[in-house]
Every structure is written in C-alpha cells, then in structure tokens.
Design a protein around this motif. Structure first.
Motif, PDB file in Angstrom:
ATOM      1  N   ASP A  71      35.871  57.685  25.541  1.00  0.00           N
ATOM      2  CA  ASP A  71      36.895  56.769  24.898  1.00  0.00           C
ATOM      3  C   ASP A  71      37.651  55.867  26.193  1.00  0.00           C
ATOM      4  O   ASP A  71      38.002  54.860  25.915  1.00  0.00           O
ATOM      5  CB  ASP A  71      37.901  57.672  24.259  1.00  0.00           C
ATOM      6  CG  ASP A  71      37.551  58.230  22.951  1.00  0.00           C
ATOM      7  OD1 ASP A  71      36.275  57.647  22.552  1.00  0.00           O
ATOM      8  OD2 ASP A  71      37.913  59.260  22.594  1.00  0.00           O
ATOM      9  N   HIS A  72      38.069  56.683  27.203  1.00  0.00           N
ATOM     10  CA  HIS A  72      38.686  56.142  28.429  1.00  0.00           C
ATOM     11  C   HIS A  72      37.812  55.106  28.900  1.00  0.00           C
ATOM     12  O   HIS A  72      38.099  53.728  29.220  1.00  0.00           O
ATOM     13  CB  HIS A  72      38.995  57.413  29.373  1.00  0.00           C
ATOM     14  CG  HIS A  72      39.811  56.660  30.399  1.00  0.00           C
ATOM     15  ND1 HIS A  72      39.567  56.118  31.658  1.00  0.00           N
ATOM     16  CD2 HIS A  72      41.220  56.796  30.631  1.00  0.00           C
ATOM     17  CE1 HIS A  72      40.583  55.640  32.334  1.00  0.00           C
ATOM     18  NE2 HIS A  72      41.519  56.231  31.656  1.00  0.00           N
ATOM     19  N   LEU A  73      36.271  55.254  29.096  1.00  0.00           N
ATOM     20  CA  LEU A  73      35.409  54.151  29.618  1.00  0.00           C
ATOM     21  C   LEU A  73      35.445  53.009  28.707  1.00  0.00           C
ATOM     22  O   LEU A  73      35.442  51.989  29.162  1.00  0.00           O
ATOM     23  CB  LEU A  73      34.270  54.690  29.671  1.00  0.00           C
ATOM     24  CG  LEU A  73      34.002  55.863  30.842  1.00  0.00           C
ATOM     25  CD1 LEU A  73      32.799  56.585  30.915  1.00  0.00           C
ATOM     26  CD2 LEU A  73      33.968  54.935  32.229  1.00  0.00           C
ATOM     27  N   LYS A  74      35.494  53.299  27.336  1.00  0.00           N
ATOM     28  CA  LYS A  74      35.559  52.159  26.244  1.00  0.00           C
ATOM     29  C   LYS A  74      36.798  51.358  26.596  1.00  0.00           C
ATOM     30  O   LYS A  74      36.459  50.194  26.393  1.00  0.00           O
ATOM     31  CB  LYS A  74      35.441  52.857  25.030  1.00  0.00           C
ATOM     32  CG  LYS A  74      33.924  53.463  24.572  1.00  0.00           C
ATOM     33  CD  LYS A  74      33.879  53.644  23.390  1.00  0.00           C
ATOM     34  CE  LYS A  74      32.633  54.660  23.126  1.00  0.00           C
ATOM     35  NZ  LYS A  74      32.672  55.478  21.708  1.00  0.00           N
ATOM     36  N   ALA A  75      38.016  52.023  26.574  1.00  0.00           N
ATOM     37  CA  ALA A  75      39.137  51.138  26.900  1.00  0.00           C
ATOM     38  C   ALA A  75      39.180  50.596  27.965  1.00  0.00           C
ATOM     39  O   ALA A  75      39.605  49.281  28.100  1.00  0.00           O
ATOM     40  CB  ALA A  75      40.241  52.326  26.928  1.00  0.00           C
ATOM     41  N   ARG A  76      38.628  50.964  29.135  1.00  0.00           N
ATOM     42  CA  ARG A  76      38.767  50.215  30.258  1.00  0.00           C
ATOM     43  C   ARG A  76      37.675  48.976  30.423  1.00  0.00           C
ATOM     44  O   ARG A  76      37.903  47.889  30.645  1.00  0.00           O
ATOM     45  CB  ARG A  76      38.129  51.236  31.539  1.00  0.00           C
ATOM     46  CG  ARG A  76      38.946  52.377  32.083  1.00  0.00           C
ATOM     47  CD  ARG A  76      38.392  53.017  33.002  1.00  0.00           C
ATOM     48  NE  ARG A  76      37.387  52.329  34.049  1.00  0.00           N
ATOM     49  CZ  ARG A  76      36.509  52.967  34.664  1.00  0.00           C
ATOM     50  NH1 ARG A  76      36.201  54.120  34.579  1.00  0.00           N
ATOM     51  NH2 ARG A  76      35.914  52.030  35.557  1.00  0.00           N
ATOM     52  N   SER A  93      36.440  43.124  29.761  1.00  0.00           N
ATOM     53  CA  SER A  93      35.761  42.069  29.336  1.00  0.00           C
ATOM     54  C   SER A  93      36.321  41.355  28.286  1.00  0.00           C
ATOM     55  O   SER A  93      35.623  40.910  27.158  1.00  0.00           O
ATOM     56  CB  SER A  93      34.326  42.758  28.705  1.00  0.00           C
ATOM     57  OG  SER A  93      34.601  43.722  27.951  1.00  0.00           O
ATOM     58  N   ARG A  94      37.583  40.859  28.280  1.00  0.00           N
ATOM     59  CA  ARG A  94      38.202  40.433  27.408  1.00  0.00           C
ATOM     60  C   ARG A  94      37.856  38.723  27.551  1.00  0.00           C
ATOM     61  O   ARG A  94      37.904  38.069  28.552  1.00  0.00           O
ATOM     62  CB  ARG A  94      39.840  40.425  27.621  1.00  0.00           C
ATOM     63  CG  ARG A  94      40.421  41.650  26.980  1.00  0.00           C
ATOM     64  CD  ARG A  94      41.850  41.868  27.437  1.00  0.00           C
ATOM     65  NE  ARG A  94      41.810  42.200  28.913  1.00  0.00           N
ATOM     66  CZ  ARG A  94      42.818  42.539  29.651  1.00  0.00           C
ATOM     67  NH1 ARG A  94      43.960  42.532  28.860  1.00  0.00           N
ATOM     68  NH2 ARG A  94      42.903  42.765  30.967  1.00  0.00           N
ATOM     69  N   PRO A  95      37.284  38.202  26.259  1.00  0.00           N
ATOM     70  CA  PRO A  95      37.190  36.783  26.069  1.00  0.00           C
ATOM     71  C   PRO A  95      38.248  35.703  26.616  1.00  0.00           C
ATOM     72  O   PRO A  95      39.420  35.946  26.432  1.00  0.00           O
ATOM     73  CB  PRO A  95      36.855  36.376  24.671  1.00  0.00           C
ATOM     74  CG  PRO A  95      36.644  37.898  24.084  1.00  0.00           C
ATOM     75  CD  PRO A  95      37.321  38.869  24.813  1.00  0.00           C
ATOM     76  N   GLY A  96      37.867  34.824  27.410  1.00  0.00           N
ATOM     77  CA  GLY A  96      38.822  33.851  27.836  1.00  0.00           C
ATOM     78  C   GLY A  96      39.460  34.182  29.086  1.00  0.00           C
ATOM     79  O   GLY A  96      40.448  33.720  29.499  1.00  0.00           O
ATOM     80  N   SER A 128      35.102  58.415  38.212  1.00  0.00           N
ATOM     81  CA  SER A 128      34.036  59.027  38.803  1.00  0.00           C
ATOM     82  C   SER A 128      32.862  58.481  38.343  1.00  0.00           C
ATOM     83  O   SER A 128      31.687  58.239  38.866  1.00  0.00           O
ATOM     84  CB  SER A 128      34.054  60.522  38.867  1.00  0.00           C
ATOM     85  OG  SER A 128      35.123  61.141  39.518  1.00  0.00           O
ATOM     86  N   ARG A 129      32.463  58.193  36.959  1.00  0.00           N
ATOM     87  CA  ARG A 129      31.654  57.933  36.403  1.00  0.00           C
ATOM     88  C   ARG A 129      31.269  56.384  36.839  1.00  0.00           C
ATOM     89  O   ARG A 129      30.160  56.196  36.614  1.00  0.00           O
ATOM     90  CB  ARG A 129      31.614  57.990  34.783  1.00  0.00           C
ATOM     91  CG  ARG A 129      31.638  59.383  34.343  1.00  0.00           C
ATOM     92  CD  ARG A 129      30.567  59.838  33.086  1.00  0.00           C
ATOM     93  NE  ARG A 129      30.284  58.815  32.314  1.00  0.00           N
ATOM     94  CZ  ARG A 129      30.604  58.931  30.972  1.00  0.00           C
ATOM     95  NH1 ARG A 129      31.205  60.233  30.466  1.00  0.00           N
ATOM     96  NH2 ARG A 129      30.160  58.105  30.110  1.00  0.00           N
ATOM     97  N   GLY A 130      32.181  55.745  36.985  1.00  0.00           N
ATOM     98  CA  GLY A 130      32.239  54.395  37.352  1.00  0.00           C
ATOM     99  C   GLY A 130      33.531  53.459  37.509  1.00  0.00           C
ATOM    100  O   GLY A 130      34.353  53.641  36.661  1.00  0.00           O
ATOM    101  N   PRO A 131      33.514  53.172  38.680  1.00  0.00           N
ATOM    102  CA  PRO A 131      34.777  52.675  39.244  1.00  0.00           C
ATOM    103  C   PRO A 131      34.957  51.387  38.850  1.00  0.00           C
ATOM    104  O   PRO A 131      35.950  50.673  39.016  1.00  0.00           O
ATOM    105  CB  PRO A 131      34.926  52.970  40.586  1.00  0.00           C
ATOM    106  CG  PRO A 131      33.459  52.881  41.166  1.00  0.00           C
ATOM    107  CD  PRO A 131      32.641  53.444  39.941  1.00  0.00           C
ATOM    108  N   ARG A 132      34.102  50.614  38.382  1.00  0.00           N
ATOM    109  CA  ARG A 132      33.886  49.165  38.122  1.00  0.00           C
ATOM    110  C   ARG A 132      35.186  48.795  37.461  1.00  0.00           C
ATOM    111  O   ARG A 132      35.827  49.246  36.350  1.00  0.00           O
ATOM    112  CB  ARG A 132      32.914  48.704  37.327  1.00  0.00           C
ATOM    113  CG  ARG A 132      32.648  47.258  37.162  1.00  0.00           C
ATOM    114  CD  ARG A 132      31.487  46.908  36.355  1.00  0.00           C
ATOM    115  NE  ARG A 132      31.140  45.461  36.186  1.00  0.00           N
ATOM    116  CZ  ARG A 132      30.309  45.009  35.199  1.00  0.00           C
ATOM    117  NH1 ARG A 132      29.408  45.765  34.834  1.00  0.00           N
ATOM    118  NH2 ARG A 132      30.392  43.814  35.086  1.00  0.00           N
ATOM    119  N   GLY A 133      36.070  47.579  37.889  1.00  0.00           N
ATOM    120  CA  GLY A 133      37.060  47.003  37.163  1.00  0.00           C
ATOM    121  C   GLY A 133      38.362  47.847  37.422  1.00  0.00           C
ATOM    122  O   GLY A 133      39.432  47.303  37.079  1.00  0.00           O
TER     123      GLY A 133
END
Length: 284
Positions: A89-94, A99-102, A126-131
């Motif tokens: 869920d946290h990854l989905k929130a991030r 990736s918000r349009p505009g 840890s799974r992915g620091p991107r963003g």
C-alpha cells in the motif's frame, strides 16, 4: 496555531482500500507522506504529536497520509494486518504521488514513518527508493522480537495462519509518554485500537524486520532517525544498528536521552519537532 486553518481533503490511494487525507500548503516547497503506528490513525497527527501536520503545512510542506488497513476509518479486521500488504500500500501511495498527471515540476517527497509505520516506510524505501528525497523514521520498529525465544519466533507464523486475530502482546500505555495528559488522551481516543497486538500483525512484523537487515547496507537515501533511549515499545538499539548499517552519506541519528516512545507527545516534543523541521528545510 489553529490546526483548522488548513482544510483537510480526501485523498485516495489507487489499488489500496484505505481512507486517505491531504493537507495542502499554500506555497509548497515539499511533500511529506506520513505512516502511523500500530493501533492509531492518520489524523491523530493533527492535534497530537505537537500539531505535527499543521506545523509542516505552515512551514511549506503539503502532507499526505492514510489510515492503514484495519486502522482508523479504513476497512479490514481491526488491527489484524499483514505488514507485507501494508508495504505494498505504501508503494502504491508513493507511486500515486510520483506520477500525477500534469505535475511537470514535482516537489521533493519525504516519507515519514512512526513505530510500525517506520518499519513499513523502511521496507518500502528498501524495495525501491525512486521518487523519495529522504526518509524520517520516528521510533521505528526495526528490531522486533529480540527478547522472544527461538521457539516463539518459529511458532509465530503458524499462529498467525490458524488464528490471525489472536491477541499475543500487550504494549501497554505507560511507555508512550511521560506526560499524563498525553497518555490519558491516548486511552480516551475511541478511534484508537486499544487491545493487544494481534498474531498476524506481530508475526509479519517480526518476519519483515528480520528480512530487511540484508537490504539495509544498500540504503543511500538521506535519512533522519529519531528514538528515545527509554523507549520500551520499540527498541532504540534497532535505530542505532540501522544507522550503523546503511550506506547513506547523509544520515542523522537523534537518540533522545530518557525519551519515551511517542517523542512528539513526550517532554522533549518542542526540541524534537524543531530538529525534524530543520532537517526537512535543509533538504527542500
């Protein structure tokens, strides 16, 4: 400070059945995603935690948060959660914030997690620091079950499977804060879950915390860790070990002498909040 000065809006996390919220700064310089601890809920960080959310908004940070599954106003069996699902869920929130349009000029996003939310945040990063521009861990549950026997640890996943809602651990309220008013407010809060930690929650917290140590040496994100040395709910030794393990060239550990679990609801709350704000302002 009037916490109602900045209106609370609904915010949804695509793919996650959670109740989400956003508090927008008028001229934002950054964004903060908050993950709460076991038994609590997101909007508690408005009035409690030394008015953390209004203070962040006042300083120019838009704040996003949600009630994790089984907590607050989100659905699910009360406090019966799989930490691995909470990480998803946290990854989905991030991803929703990234990736918000505009959104052509994205603001720096910081992830702040307290207690169980600290473990969720650490696992997500840890799974992915991107963003992410940085991570703040408040009394994180990074070292779980150190006092439990090998037999108890081995049996935990089995109990979680056959009786996920079984009450297994009483955290109590005496270790939350040295301030009587804060403990009383916690105990009187009807939106809180006040029972023992459930078997599924405890077992997956234990498993996740153990698994992550192999990944922390690759951690490069700017990181602030806050922990009280008198915390009896989460182990401050875990914060020290995490600090010593991660490879980030920008890492800060604040071990608050005598501090209890909810540092922002404890005696040094002003000092702790200012340290947190200063860290964010320097990196946004």
């Amino acid at each position: 400070m009037q916490s109602g000065q900045w209106p609370q809006e609904e915010w949804s996390v695509p793919g996650a059945p959670v109740s989400g919220y956003v508090w927008r700064a008028e001229q934002p310089r950054g964004e903060v995603l908050i993950s709460h601890g076991v038994g609590e809920y997101a909007t508690r960080y408005v009035e409690r935690y030394h008015a953390l959310i209004p203070t962040l908004v006042e300083r120019g940070f838009s704040v996003y948060a949600y009630d994790q599954r089984g907590h607050g106003r989100s659905g699910g069996r009360r406090a019966v959660v799989d930490l691995n699902v909470l990480v998803d869920d946290h990854l989905k929130a991030r991803e929703a914030l990234r990736s918000r349009p505009g959104d052509d000029t994205p603001l720096p996003l910081f992830a702040l997690g307290h207690s169980m939310g600290g473990l969720v945040t650490a696992a997500s990063a840890s799974r992915g620091p991107r963003g992410l521009a940085g991570v703040i861990l408040s009394s994180p549950a990074l070292l779980v079950g150190q006092k439990e026997s090998a037999l108890i640890k081995a049996l935990a996943p089995l109990l979680a499977l056959v009786a996920p809602a079984a009450p297994v651990s009483d955290l109590g309220t005496g270790g939350l804060s040295r301030l009587t008013a804060e403990v009383s407010a916690y105990e009187a809060d009807e939106l809180m879950y006040h029972g023992k930690v459930r078997a599924l929650t405890a077992a997956t917290m234990l498993g996740l915390s153990q698994k992550l140590w192999a990944h922390y040496p690759r951690w490069q994100l700017p990181t602030l860790i806050l922990h009280g040395t008198a915390d009896t709910i989460t182990d401050p030794a875990g914060s020290q070990r995490f600090f010593d393990t991660i490879a980030s060239p920008d890492k800060t550990l604040v071990l608050q002498e005598g501090g209890y679990h909810e540092l922002l609801n404890d005696e040094p709350r002003e000092e702790v909040r200012e340290a947190l704000l200063a860290w964010l302002l320097e990196r946004s």
